[in-house]
Structure formats: structure tokens, C-alpha cells
Design a protein around this motif. Structure first.
Motif, PDB file in Angstrom:
ATOM      1  N   SER A  95       0.845  -1.209   0.000  1.00  0.00           N
ATOM      2  CA  SER A  95       0.000   0.000   0.000  1.00  0.00           C
ATOM      3  C   SER A  95       0.870   1.245   0.000  1.00  0.00           C
ATOM      4  CB  SER A  95      -0.914  -0.008   1.228  1.00  0.00           C
ATOM      5  OG  SER A  95      -0.144  -0.045   2.422  1.00  0.00           O
ATOM      6  N   GLY A  96       0.450   2.256  -0.751  1.00  0.00           N
ATOM      7  CA  GLY A  96       1.188   3.512  -0.824  1.00  0.00           C
ATOM      8  C   GLY A  96       2.301   3.529  -1.844  1.00  0.00           C
ATOM      9  N   VAL A  97       2.520   2.396  -2.532  1.00  0.00           N
ATOM     10  CA  VAL A  97       3.610   2.304  -3.508  1.00  0.00           C
ATOM     11  C   VAL A  97       3.043   2.539  -4.908  1.00  0.00           C
ATOM     12  CG1 VAL A  97       5.287   0.756  -4.575  1.00  0.00           C
ATOM     13  CG2 VAL A  97       5.010   0.773  -2.093  1.00  0.00           C
ATOM     14  N   LEU A 139      15.405   8.298  -1.047  1.00  0.00           N
ATOM     15  CA  LEU A 139      15.672   9.122  -2.226  1.00  0.00           C
ATOM     16  C   LEU A 139      14.544  10.134  -2.394  1.00  0.00           C
ATOM     17  CD1 LEU A 139      16.515   6.191  -4.677  1.00  0.00           C
ATOM     18  CD2 LEU A 139      18.154   7.540  -3.371  1.00  0.00           C
ATOM     19  N   SER A 140      14.866  11.293  -2.948  1.00  0.00           N
ATOM     20  CA  SER A 140      13.833  12.276  -3.294  1.00  0.00           C
ATOM     21  C   SER A 140      14.140  12.828  -4.674  1.00  0.00           C
ATOM     22  CB  SER A 140      13.785  13.402  -2.268  1.00  0.00           C
ATOM     23  OG  SER A 140      15.022  14.094  -2.222  1.00  0.00           O
ATOM     24  N   LEU A 154       8.090  11.405  -6.223  1.00  0.00           N
ATOM     25  CA  LEU A 154       8.707  12.397  -5.353  1.00  0.00           C
ATOM     26  C   LEU A 154       9.554  11.793  -4.245  1.00  0.00           C
ATOM     27  CD1 LEU A 154       5.806  14.983  -5.008  1.00  0.00           C
ATOM     28  CD2 LEU A 154       7.684  14.935  -6.647  1.00  0.00           C
ATOM     29  N   SER A 155       9.380  10.500  -3.985  1.00  0.00           N
ATOM     30  CA  SER A 155      10.175   9.879  -2.927  1.00  0.00           C
ATOM     31  C   SER A 155      10.369   8.403  -3.233  1.00  0.00           C
ATOM     32  CB  SER A 155       9.483  10.026  -1.565  1.00  0.00           C
ATOM     33  OG  SER A 155       8.251   9.318  -1.553  1.00  0.00           O
ATOM     34  N   ALA A 156      11.375   7.824  -2.614  1.00  0.00           N
ATOM     35  CA  ALA A 156      11.630   6.394  -2.797  1.00  0.00           C
ATOM     36  C   ALA A 156      12.371   5.863  -1.578  1.00  0.00           C
ATOM     37  CB  ALA A 156      12.454   6.140  -4.062  1.00  0.00           C
ATOM     38  N   VAL A 157      12.187   4.584  -1.325  1.00  0.00           N
ATOM     39  CA  VAL A 157      12.943   3.871  -0.295  1.00  0.00           C
ATOM     40  C   VAL A 157      13.526   2.635  -0.954  1.00  0.00           C
ATOM     41  CG1 VAL A 157      12.796   2.551   1.847  1.00  0.00           C
ATOM     42  CG2 VAL A 157      11.564   4.703   1.638  1.00  0.00           C
ATOM     43  N   GLU A 178       5.931  13.415  -0.915  1.00  0.00           N
ATOM     44  CA  GLU A 178       7.241  13.513  -0.287  1.00  0.00           C
ATOM     45  C   GLU A 178       7.414  12.567   0.900  1.00  0.00           C
ATOM     46  OE1 GLU A 178       7.940  17.578   0.603  1.00  0.00           O
ATOM     47  OE2 GLU A 178       8.018  18.211  -1.496  1.00  0.00           O
ATOM     48  N   ALA A 179       6.320  12.011   1.422  1.00  0.00           N
ATOM     49  CA  ALA A 179       6.421  11.042   2.516  1.00  0.00           C
ATOM     50  C   ALA A 179       6.970   9.723   1.983  1.00  0.00           C
ATOM     51  CB  ALA A 179       5.058  10.829   3.159  1.00  0.00           C
ATOM     52  N   PRO A 180       7.725   8.982   2.796  1.00  0.00           N
ATOM     53  CA  PRO A 180       8.225   7.678   2.338  1.00  0.00           C
ATOM     54  C   PRO A 180       7.071   6.780   1.904  1.00  0.00           C
ATOM     55  CG  PRO A 180       9.278   8.308   4.405  1.00  0.00           C
ATOM     56  CD  PRO A 180       8.177   9.300   4.170  1.00  0.00           C
TER      57      PRO A 180
END
Length: 370
Positions: A95-97, A139-140, A154-157, A178-180
Motif C-alpha cells: 500500500s502507498g507504492v 531518495l527524493s 517524489l520519494s523512494a525507499v 514527499e512522505a516515504p
């Protein structure tokens, strides 16, 4: 007769008693109301606590079920490209990916698989310098004005993918704010995917560069690798055709006792005799496999649990008719699984193996169905 004063005093006393009684009744009512309120509040708190515990338990079951399906999927193929795609798909399902990618380098050769993003747009991901291995890399991204918002991440883990030979690369997930993109249990699941990806990639790479022999030398039966390849094909065929499929996994009981009574050559002959019994006319050799030291498997297309149980009973009866040697009586235990709508080859085989372990632990010489 009572005087007027006496009557007045009596009336006053009665009135005072009534007032005092009313006060006691109101006080008792207030106390009962307060006790009832406290009881209701405590009951509400307990119900809230139970609801939270139930929600947490359901979340644990969901996460554990997701991880189990992912790990079974990773173990279900020996093709390197498919392993990478399954890793990316598993990470992308969190979720959220919004997108996911896995980038690894094996023997100097880069390999990339991605979901939701063009693989060619995913560059190499590296961790920070230093001796300590990073648990994750954040990452951003920033885009030029006028770029397509639909494609912006906008963001990555990214978490490292490692094997026994060292770091292979990274498994990354991307988000559109921008949140992970992952946190909490989803981050732990991402780590679990990456943790199992390394060995799966290693295994697939070894298979592609040095294929294992297709048959077992001792019995001449197809081996475990061939079993999983056959199961993958048969499960796909059964699902397409809407047909049944069963697997029977058999294990020789007390093989160490056979070694003690018969010696290693005699125990090997026993395994060969069992293989011959399994390959009777009703069980073509291409459906029988040796998948471990003392473990065999039979794949039964267009068959169900009852057919598998009948097959096991026939083999067990034939085994009982073998000549006795040094007082040793061989027997088999079996685990049986019938194809379910959500099964793949891996899950079908693992259910049969779980049933076999249960049979070995509780009722040796018998069969158990999953």
C-alpha cells in the motif's frame, strides 16, 4: 388529647424524617447511577481494547499471509528474469507504492525489473560510503516545471538485496508524495522480500549457468527440480481446463533403522525397490520423482484426494510384500494435497509436505491430507 404544641412537634419530626429519607434515597440513586456509569465506561473501555486487539491481530494475519504468498512466489521459479519480475511485483503490491524496481549486478552484468516505471529510467542505486551496511536508502526527486505529473515520483525507499556472496543491488519502491512510500509493517515486508530475493536470485543464476541433472542417479527418477517444473506446468494446465490435480509426497519411515539393519548398500536397494513400486503401470515414470534422500513425490493429473489416498494404499501394500531382511519391515508415511483455486505449484507442494510432516509426527505409516 395532644396539645397543639405537641402536634406541631410531631409534624415537624415526621417532616424531618421524610426529608432525611428523601435525601438518603436521592443519595442512593446518585450512587447507583454513578456505579452504573462507571460500569458502562469500563465495559466500553474493554470493548475498545478488544476491538484494537482484534484489528491488530487481523493486520498481523494480513501481513503474514502477504509475506507467505510473496515468499512462496519467489521460491516457485528458477528463471532469473521471472524472479526479478516477481520481486518487483511483490514490492509494488504494498500500500502507498506507486512503482517499484529491483536493480542487481551479477558477475558484472546489470539486471533490472520494474513495475509502474520504465526500467530504462531506473539508474543504479548505491548506499552511503562506510563500513556499516545501510538498512535502507531514502531518495527524493525534483522535476523541471512543466513535466508530466502522472510520471513524477517524489520519494523512494530502497533496501539492499544481498546473498551469501555479498550485496547484489537494491529493491526500491517509489511514491508520488514527499512522505516515504512504505513504513511500519510495509517496510518490514519490503525487507522480507529483499531478504528472500538474494537467495532466489543466486539459485536462479546458478541454475542458468550450471543446470542440475534432471534425474536422480540412484533411482533413475526425475529429481526435485524436475518436480517443481512439472508441477508448475500441471497446475497451470489444471487451472485452465478446470480439472483436478493431486500431489502425494511419501517418506520412508525410519531410514536410519534401515541403514542399521541393511547397511548403506541395502538401504540404497530399498530406495530403488520403492521407486520401482511407484512406477507401476498406473503411475507413469514421468509422474514420479525423488525429491529428497528418503522422500518421493507422485503428481496425479485429473485426480483428487481419494485417488491419491488409493495410490498410497496400493504402494504401501506392495511395500509390505517385499522380502523381509534382518527383521526390518519398511513402511511409508504420506502427505496429500489437492489443488485449490488459489494454488500455484509451490503452494500445492508445500501443503503436501506439511501434511507429510504431520503424518510423520503423529501417525507414521499412514497418510494425511492437507
Amino acid at each position: 388529647m395532644m396539645s397543639t404544641a405537641a402536634l406541631a412537634l410531631l409534624a415537624a419530626a415526621v417532616l424531618a424524617a421524610l426529608i432525611a429519607g428523601g435525601i438518603r434515597v436521592r443519595r442512593a440513586n446518585r450512587e447507583r447511577h454513578a456505579a452504573l456509569t462507571r460500569g458502562l465506561r469500563e465495559m466500553s473501555d474493554r470493548l475498545d481494547s478488544l476491538a484494537r486487539e482484534l484489528a491488530e491481530a487481523l493486520e498481523r494475519v494480513r501481513v503474514e499471509g502477504l509475506r507467505a504468498r510473496i515468499l512462496e512466489s519467489l521460491g516457485g521459479t528458477l528463471d532469473l528474469d521471472e524472479v526479478l519480475v516477481r520481486c518487483a511485483e511483490a514490492a509494488g503490491s504494498l500500500s502507498g507504492v506507486a512503482a517499484s524496481a529491483i536493480t542487481v549486478e551479477i558477475d558484472g552484468s546489470p539486471h533490472v525489473a520494474a513495475v509502474g516505471v520504465d526500467p530504462s529510467a531506473v539508474g543504479p542505486i548505491v548506499g552511503p560510503p562506510g563500513k556499516e551496511a545501510a538498512r535502507a536508502v531514502g531518495l527524493s526527486y525534483h522535476y523541471r516545471e512543466g513535466s508530466s505529473a502522472a510520471e513524477q515520483m517524489l520519494s523512494a525507499v530502497a533496501v539492499p538485496v544481498e546473498s551469501q556472496h555479498g550485496r547484489l543491488g537494491f529493491l526500491a519502491v517509489f511514491g508520488r508524495d514527499e512522505a516515504p512510500p512504505v513504513a511500519g509493517t510495509d517496510f518490514l515486508t519490503l525487507e522480507a522480500i529483499a531478504g528472500h530475493a538474494g537467495p532466489a536470485i543466486d539459485r536462479a543464476w546458478r541454475t542458468s549457468t550450471s543446470p542440475a541433472p534432471a534425474t536422480d542417479i540412484l533411482t533413475g527418477l526425475a529429481n526435485r527440480q524436475a518436480l517443481h517444473e512439472t508441477l508448475a506446468l500441471e497446475v497451470a494446465r489444471a487451472h485452465r481446463a478446470g480439472e483436478s490435480l493431486a500431489v502425494c509426497v511419501l517418506d520412508v519411515d525410519n531410514l536410519s533403522e534401515a541403514n542399521a539393519h541393511l547397511g548403506q548398500p541395502g538401504a540404497d536397494r530399498l530406495l530403488g525397490q520403492i521407486a520401482a513400486l511407484l512406477c507401476e503401470p498406473r503411475l507413469p515414470r514421468e509422474r514420479v520423482f525423488r525429491c529428497g534422500g528418503d522422500e518421493f513425490a507422485v503428481v496425479l493429473p485429473s485426480a483428487g484426494r481419494i485417488d491419491a489416498e488409493a495410490t498410497f494404499a496400493r504402494v504401501q501394500a506392495s511395500l509390505g510384500r517385499l522380502p523381509r531382511a534382518l527383521g526390518f519391515t519398511p513402511s511409508l508415511s504420506a502427505g496429500i494435497a489437492e489443488l485449490k483455486p488459489d494454488d500455484d505449484g509451490v503452494s500445492l507442494f508445500e501443503r503436501a509436505e506439511r501434511a507429510l510432516r504431520h503424518a510423520k509426527a503423529t501417525r507414521k505409516g499412514k497418510g494425511t491430507a492437507a
